[in-house]
Design an enzyme around this catalytic site. Structure first.
Site, mmCIF file in Angstrom:
data_model
loop_
_atom_site.group_PDB
_atom_site.id
_atom_site.type_symbol
_atom_site.label_atom_id
_atom_site.label_comp_id
_atom_site.label_asym_id
_atom_site.label_seq_id
_atom_site.Cartn_x
_atom_site.Cartn_y
_atom_site.Cartn_z
ATOM 1 N N ASP A 61 0.805 -1.388 -0.047
ATOM 2 C CA ASP A 61 -0.027 0.168 0.117
ATOM 3 C C ASP A 61 0.861 1.433 0.089
ATOM 4 O O ASP A 61 0.519 2.077 -0.454
ATOM 5 C CB ASP A 61 -0.979 0.064 1.134
ATOM 6 C CG ASP A 61 -2.087 -1.054 1.030
ATOM 7 O OD1 ASP A 61 -2.196 -1.532 0.095
ATOM 8 O OD2 ASP A 61 -2.557 -1.529 2.252
ATOM 9 N N GLY A 62 1.822 1.225 0.762
ATOM 10 C CA GLY A 62 2.900 2.155 0.855
ATOM 11 C C GLY A 62 3.412 2.697 -0.512
ATOM 12 O O GLY A 62 3.586 3.992 -0.919
ATOM 13 N N ARG A 66 2.703 6.230 -2.232
ATOM 14 C CA ARG A 66 3.887 7.295 -2.569
ATOM 15 C C ARG A 66 3.721 7.454 -4.032
ATOM 16 O O ARG A 66 4.193 8.645 -4.546
ATOM 17 C CB ARG A 66 5.352 6.601 -2.336
ATOM 18 C CG ARG A 66 5.634 6.599 -0.922
ATOM 19 C CD ARG A 66 7.025 6.076 -0.479
ATOM 20 N NE ARG A 66 7.280 4.775 -0.912
ATOM 21 C CZ ARG A 66 6.823 3.701 -0.098
ATOM 22 N NH1 ARG A 66 6.427 3.983 1.066
ATOM 23 N NH2 ARG A 66 7.086 2.560 -0.350
ATOM 24 N N ASN A 135 -5.125 8.991 1.292
ATOM 25 C CA ASN A 135 -5.469 8.063 2.389
ATOM 26 C C ASN A 135 -5.645 9.375 3.531
ATOM 27 O O ASN A 135 -6.767 9.439 3.790
ATOM 28 C CB ASN A 135 -4.289 7.275 3.133
ATOM 29 C CG ASN A 135 -4.788 6.068 2.806
ATOM 30 O OD1 ASN A 135 -5.640 5.587 2.073
ATOM 31 N ND2 ASN A 135 -4.084 5.124 3.346
ATOM 32 N N THR A 176 -9.414 2.792 6.553
ATOM 33 C CA THR A 176 -8.599 1.451 6.907
ATOM 34 C C THR A 176 -7.413 1.626 6.999
ATOM 35 O O THR A 176 -6.665 0.654 7.109
ATOM 36 C CB THR A 176 -9.072 0.362 5.749
ATOM 37 O OG1 THR A 176 -8.792 0.908 4.524
ATOM 38 C CG2 THR A 176 -10.615 0.314 5.645
ATOM 39 N N SER A 181 -6.694 2.157 13.198
ATOM 40 C CA SER A 181 -5.827 1.537 14.223
ATOM 41 C C SER A 181 -6.030 2.823 15.268
ATOM 42 O O SER A 181 -5.555 2.295 16.602
ATOM 43 C CB SER A 181 -4.427 1.661 13.838
ATOM 44 O OG SER A 181 -4.146 0.722 12.603
#
Length: 271
Positions: A61-62, A66, A135, A176, A181
């Site tokens: 996902d990173g 990016r 995000n 998400t 978190s």
């Protein structure tokens, strides 16, 4: 017909180069032109001159975050949809792994897919710099032992002072991510909203807020803080800084094959 396919892989992941070669061979075997990249800026700079039919991102996902952030924050429009090949830990953005890539790619070529267009957010710091994220934005304390003192204002109505590790302002897609978190809600698909999620607040009365996607979220820093976007640090914020966050005109298209149950994905990937 445009048969150009751009493929980018995260060079920091061991073995990503082999996955890239395999993806290129599959693309070319289906009669398309594959161009491979390792730097998001290089890939998306080519998009303006020679727009591809599809962008394939190999990584976690990173890597997707990016790549998208690098493009949009450098004024490059991401017009082609993205098909993610998961080569990371979670892979919420990804639609397949390399073993299922050929089937997914053929489904795309034959039109047996849909495009989910993810909304983005824009932040402006004072009257100066502006940034776009997919995000979330995070306004966080500067040091491990410090506390962020923030006033959060939603459409002109103040939530009051938030004394916490920081505040996350996220899109539906970002619900998400870090927000979940930190105790934020899961947003069902097809509902564009803006989430405001405090991080470890010092008061139990400070709770996450779901605001309209047309809302303006203003965060006033009453202590020195740091502004992050999609996990990357953007800039230091002096006490007194004002950050205005609202919807962006940009949307990013993701290729989806078949049904996508976000609740099942969360159970499987975050268990």
């Amino acid at each position: 017909m445009n048969n150009r396919v751009y493929i980018i892989a995260n060079p920091t992941k061991q073995g990503a180069g082999e996955v890239l070669k395999k993806a290129c061979s599959i693309v070319e075997a289906e009669g398309c032109e594959a161009r491979s990249f390792y730097e998001p800026a290089e890939l998306f700079s080519q998009c303006g001159e020679n727009p591809p039919r599809l962008v394939i991102v190999i990584g976690g996902d990173g890597t997707v975050l990016r790549a998208v952030s690098s493009a949009v924050n450098n004024g490059i429009e991401v017009s082609a949809p993205i098909l993610g090949i998961n080569y990371g830990k979670i892979g919420f953005f990804s639609e397949t792994d390399i073993d299922g890539f050929k089937q997914a790619f053929c489904a795309f070529l034959s039109g047996e897919h849909r495009i989910d267009r993810a909304a983005m957010l824009r932040a402006q710091v004072g009257d100066g710099k502006s940034f776009v994220c997919l995000n979330d934005f995070m306004i966080a304390k500067q040091g491990f032992s410090s506390v962020a003192h923030l006033e959060v204002i939603i459409d002109g109505s103040s939530m009051g002072m938030v004394h916490a590790d920081g505040v996350i302002v996220s899109s539906t897609t970002g619900s998400t991510g870090y927000s979940i978190s930190a105790g934020g809600p899961i947003v069902a698909p097809n509902h564009d909203v803006i989430l405001v999620t405090p991080i470890c607040p010092h008061s139990l009365t400070v709770r996450p807020v779901v605001a309209s996607f047309d809302s303006n979220i203003t965060v006033v820093a009453h202590s020195d803080c740091v502004l992050h976007a999609d996990g990357a640090q953007l800039m230091q914020l002096d006490s007194g800084s004002v950050i205005s966050i609202e919807k962006s005109e940009h949307r990013i298209g993701f290729v989806r094959i078949g049904e996508r149950n976000i609740f099942k994905l969360i159970r499987e990937k975050l268990a």
